[in-house]
Design an enzyme around this catalytic site. Structure first.
Site, PDB file in Angstrom:
ATOM      1  N   SER A 138       0.921  -1.063  -0.250  1.00 24.93           N
ATOM      2  CA  SER A 138       0.079  -0.119  -0.532  1.00 24.93           C
ATOM      3  C   SER A 138       0.548   0.981  -0.051  1.00 24.93           C
ATOM      4  O   SER A 138       1.523   1.563   0.803  1.00 24.93           O
ATOM      5  CB  SER A 138      -1.355   0.239   0.986  1.00 24.93           C
ATOM      6  OG  SER A 138      -1.683   1.606   1.670  1.00 24.93           O
ATOM      7  N   LYS A 162     -14.016  -4.507   4.339  1.00 20.22           N
ATOM      8  CA  LYS A 162     -15.130  -3.400   4.055  1.00 20.22           C
ATOM      9  C   LYS A 162     -16.311  -3.549   4.250  1.00 20.22           C
ATOM     10  O   LYS A 162     -16.932  -2.840   5.576  1.00 20.22           O
ATOM     11  CB  LYS A 162     -15.268  -2.312   2.816  1.00 20.22           C
ATOM     12  CG  LYS A 162     -13.767  -2.022   2.393  1.00 20.22           C
ATOM     13  CD  LYS A 162     -13.862  -1.549   1.028  1.00 20.22           C
ATOM     14  CE  LYS A 162     -12.213  -0.742   0.516  1.00 20.22           C
ATOM     15  NZ  LYS A 162     -12.602  -0.065  -0.472  1.00 20.22           N
ATOM     16  N   ASN A 193     -14.451   2.683   4.489  1.00 21.09           N
ATOM     17  CA  ASN A 193     -13.098   1.754   4.263  1.00 21.09           C
ATOM     18  C   ASN A 193     -12.172   2.674   5.707  1.00 21.09           C
ATOM     19  O   ASN A 193     -11.287   3.044   5.116  1.00 21.09           O
ATOM     20  CB  ASN A 193     -12.512   2.575   2.769  1.00 21.09           C
ATOM     21  CG  ASN A 193     -12.529   4.176   2.226  1.00 21.09           C
ATOM     22  OD1 ASN A 193     -13.967   4.732   2.922  1.00 21.09           O
ATOM     23  ND2 ASN A 193     -11.967   4.903   1.933  1.00 21.09           N
ATOM     24  N   ASP A 196     -14.344   6.767  -0.501  1.00 23.38           N
ATOM     25  CA  ASP A 196     -13.901   6.095  -2.095  1.00 23.38           C
ATOM     26  C   ASP A 196     -15.004   6.872  -2.806  1.00 23.38           C
ATOM     27  O   ASP A 196     -14.223   7.866  -3.849  1.00 23.38           O
ATOM     28  CB  ASP A 196     -14.014   4.556  -2.671  1.00 23.38           C
ATOM     29  CG  ASP A 196     -13.621   3.613  -1.647  1.00 23.38           C
ATOM     30  OD1 ASP A 196     -12.033   4.329  -1.672  1.00 23.38           O
ATOM     31  OD2 ASP A 196     -13.421   2.591  -1.824  1.00 23.38           O
ATOM     32  N   GLY A 230     -20.246  -0.920 -13.597  1.00 24.87           N
ATOM     33  CA  GLY A 230     -20.165  -2.389 -12.800  1.00 24.87           C
ATOM     34  C   GLY A 230     -20.985  -1.720 -11.702  1.00 24.87           C
ATOM     35  O   GLY A 230     -21.581  -0.632 -11.848  1.00 24.87           O
ATOM     36  N   ALA A 231     -19.892  -2.663 -10.872  1.00 26.56           N
ATOM     37  CA  ALA A 231     -21.533  -2.730  -9.294  1.00 26.56           C
ATOM     38  C   ALA A 231     -20.719  -3.449  -8.582  1.00 26.56           C
ATOM     39  O   ALA A 231     -21.308  -4.074  -7.052  1.00 26.56           O
ATOM     40  CB  ALA A 231     -23.241  -3.571  -9.797  1.00 26.56           C
ATOM     41  N   GLY A 274     -17.710  -3.096  -5.114  1.00 25.40           N
ATOM     42  CA  GLY A 274     -17.236  -2.338  -3.818  1.00 25.40           C
ATOM     43  C   GLY A 274     -16.993  -0.958  -4.926  1.00 25.40           C
ATOM     44  O   GLY A 274     -17.877   0.015  -3.679  1.00 25.40           O
ATOM     45  N   TYR A 302      -5.525   3.085 -12.021  1.00 25.94           N
ATOM     46  CA  TYR A 302      -4.545   3.230 -12.067  1.00 25.94           C
ATOM     47  C   TYR A 302      -3.239   2.285 -12.236  1.00 25.94           C
ATOM     48  O   TYR A 302      -2.665   2.717 -12.844  1.00 25.94           O
ATOM     49  CB  TYR A 302      -4.502   4.240 -10.683  1.00 25.94           C
ATOM     50  CG  TYR A 302      -4.380   3.019  -9.798  1.00 25.94           C
ATOM     51  CD1 TYR A 302      -2.542   2.445  -9.042  1.00 25.94           C
ATOM     52  CD2 TYR A 302      -5.581   3.437  -8.476  1.00 25.94           C
ATOM     53  CE1 TYR A 302      -3.500   1.827  -7.791  1.00 25.94           C
ATOM     54  CE2 TYR A 302      -5.665   1.961  -7.936  1.00 25.94           C
ATOM     55  CZ  TYR A 302      -4.840   1.834  -6.955  1.00 25.94           C
ATOM     56  OH  TYR A 302      -4.498   0.430  -5.999  1.00 25.94           O
ATOM     57  N   GLY A 353      -7.811   6.810 -12.613  1.00 23.55           N
ATOM     58  CA  GLY A 353      -7.923   6.165 -11.145  1.00 23.55           C
ATOM     59  C   GLY A 353      -7.152   6.618  -9.708  1.00 23.55           C
ATOM     60  O   GLY A 353      -7.486   6.350  -8.513  1.00 23.55           O
TER      61      GLY A 353
END
Ligand code: NAP
Length: 289
Positions: free
Chosen positions: A20, A71, A92, A107, A131-132, A134, A234, A255
Site C-alpha cells: 500500500s 470493508k 474504508n 472512496d 460495474g456494481a 465495491g 490506475y 483512477g
C-alpha cells in the site's frame, strides 16, 4: 518523525497490505504539517478482524483504513455510520472518538473530488457507470448524494446483479438522483445511455494489470468528443478505454487521484486538517500523464 507518548496511531487493516501507498502519503503529510500521528500497516485476515478492531479501540488509536476483504464486515463492527457508509454497506475509514467507532466510506468522495480537480462539476449531470462491485457502489452512492441527476448503472447479470438492484432502489428511495440498472450485454441501452450521458465511468476491473489489453467498451464509435471518460483503474495509468477516449477526442482521467483523495478525506476525518495534496501528488503520484 518523533514518536512519543502523545503520538496518535492510525493505520491500514486488510490482507494483503504491504504494497500500500497509504503509509507513505499519510506519514509524509503528518510530517509536513507537524502533526503527532503515525500510520502503520496491519496484515489482518478476516478471521482476526474483530479481535484487531477491539484491540485498536481499547488502545485508543485515532482510527484506521480498511481494505478488501474487510470493508463490509467493518460496517458491522462500527457503532455509527456516515450516510455513504450506510448506503454502500461498506466502510474504508474508521474514526475512534473515545471508544465510539464511526465508519465512513471515502472512496466515492475521492472519485468525486478527482473529477472536480480534473475540471468537471458533475452536479445536475448524467452518468453512465460500468460495474456494481465495491468501488462502483461507493461512486454511485456519492454521485447520487452529491447531486448527479441521472445514474445509469451497467453490470453483467451474475454475482453483483441482486446487489445492483438493491443499490439502484436505495438511490431512488433515498436521494434525488434517478438511478436505472441495465444489463451490460444490452448494447442498445448502452448506446442510448452514452448518447445522453455527460460522463462514462469504468468501475469494473476490466483493463487492470496484468490484463492490460482488456477493454470494457467493445464499440469505440459510442465515444463522442463531448463525453467525459474516466477509468478508476490506475495500473496501468492509461487503460485501453482511456486510449480509445483519447483517440475519440474525449476529455479523460484515470483512477490515480481517486486513490489520493480517498486518503485525503480519511486524513481530514482523523486530524481535522487538509492533507497537503500538491506535495503528496508530486512525491508519490507523479506520472499522471
Ligand atoms: P469488485 O468489487 O471485485 O468489482 C469488480 C466489478 O467488475 C464488478 O462489477 C464485476 O462484475 C466487474 N467485472 C469484473 N470482470 C468483468 C468482466 N470480464 N466483464 C464485465 N464486468 C466485469 O472490485 P472493486 O473493488 O470494485 O474494484 C474494481 C476496480 O476498481 C479494480 O480495477 C480496482 O483496482 C479499481 N479501484 C480503484 C480505486 C481507486 O482509488 N482508484 C479504488 C477501488 C478500486 P461481477 O460482479 O458481475 O463479477
Amino acid at each position: 518523525m518523533n514518536i512519543n507518548g502523545h503520538t496518535g496511531l492510525t493505520g491500514l487493516l486488510g490482507h494483503p497490505v504491504a504494497h500500500s501507498i497509504s503509509p507513505m502519503m499519510h506519514n509524509e503529510s503528518f510530517r509536513l504539517l507537524g502533526l503527532n500521528y503515525a500510520y502503520l500497516c496491519f496484515d489482518v485476515g478476516e478471521k482476526e478482524l474483530e479481535t484487531a478492531v477491539n484491540g485498536l479501540r481499547a488502545l485508543g488509536t485515532r482510527g484506521w483504513n480498511c481494505t478488501m476483504p474487510d470493508k463490509q464486515r467493518m460496517c458491522l463492527l462500527c457503532d455509527r455510520l456516515s450516510p455513504a457508509a450506510q448506503m454502500t454497506g461498506a466502510v474504508n475509514t474508521v474514526v475512534n472518538e473515545n471508544g465510539i467507532l464511526t465508519g465512513h466510506n471515502t472512496d466515492g468522495i475521492g472519485y468525486m473530488r478527482a473529477a472536480r480537480e480534473a475540471g468537471f462539476d458533475l452536479t445536475g449531470k448524467e452518468m453512465t457507470l460500468l460495474g456494481a462491485g465495491g468501488a462502483a457502489t461507493a461512486i454511485a452512492v456519492q454521485a447520487a448524494l452529491d447531486g448527479v441527476r441521472v445514474l445509469r448503472l451497467f453490470n453483467r447479470r451474475g454475482r453483483s446483479w441482486g446487489h445492483a438492484q438493491e443499490l439502484t432502489d436505495a438511490i431512488n428511495a433515498q436521494t434525488g438522483c434517478r438511478a436505472e440498472l441495465y444489463d451490460l450485454e444490452d448494447r442498445k441501452a448502452l448506446a442510448a445511455a452514452l448518447g445522453q450521458s455527460d460522463i462514462l465511468t469504468n468501475a469494473t476491473s476490466v483493463g487492470m494489470a496484468p490484463h492490460k489489453e482488456g477493454c470494457i467498451l467493445t464499440d469505440a464509435s459510442l465515444l463522442r468528443p463531448e463525453l467525459i471518460v474516466s477509468d478508476i483503474i490506475y495500473n496501468p495509468r492509461k487503460t485501453r478505454l482511456l486510449r480509445l477516449a483519447e483517440s475519440a477526442g474525449c476529455p479523460a482521467f484515470n483512477g490515480l487521484y481517486m486513490l489520493l483523495f480517498q486518503g485525503a478525506e480519511a486524513f481530514r476525518l482523523w486530524t481535522g486538517q487538509d492533507m497537503p495534496v500538491d506535495t503528496i501528488k508530486a512525491k508519490y503520484f507523479s506520472g499522471q500523464e
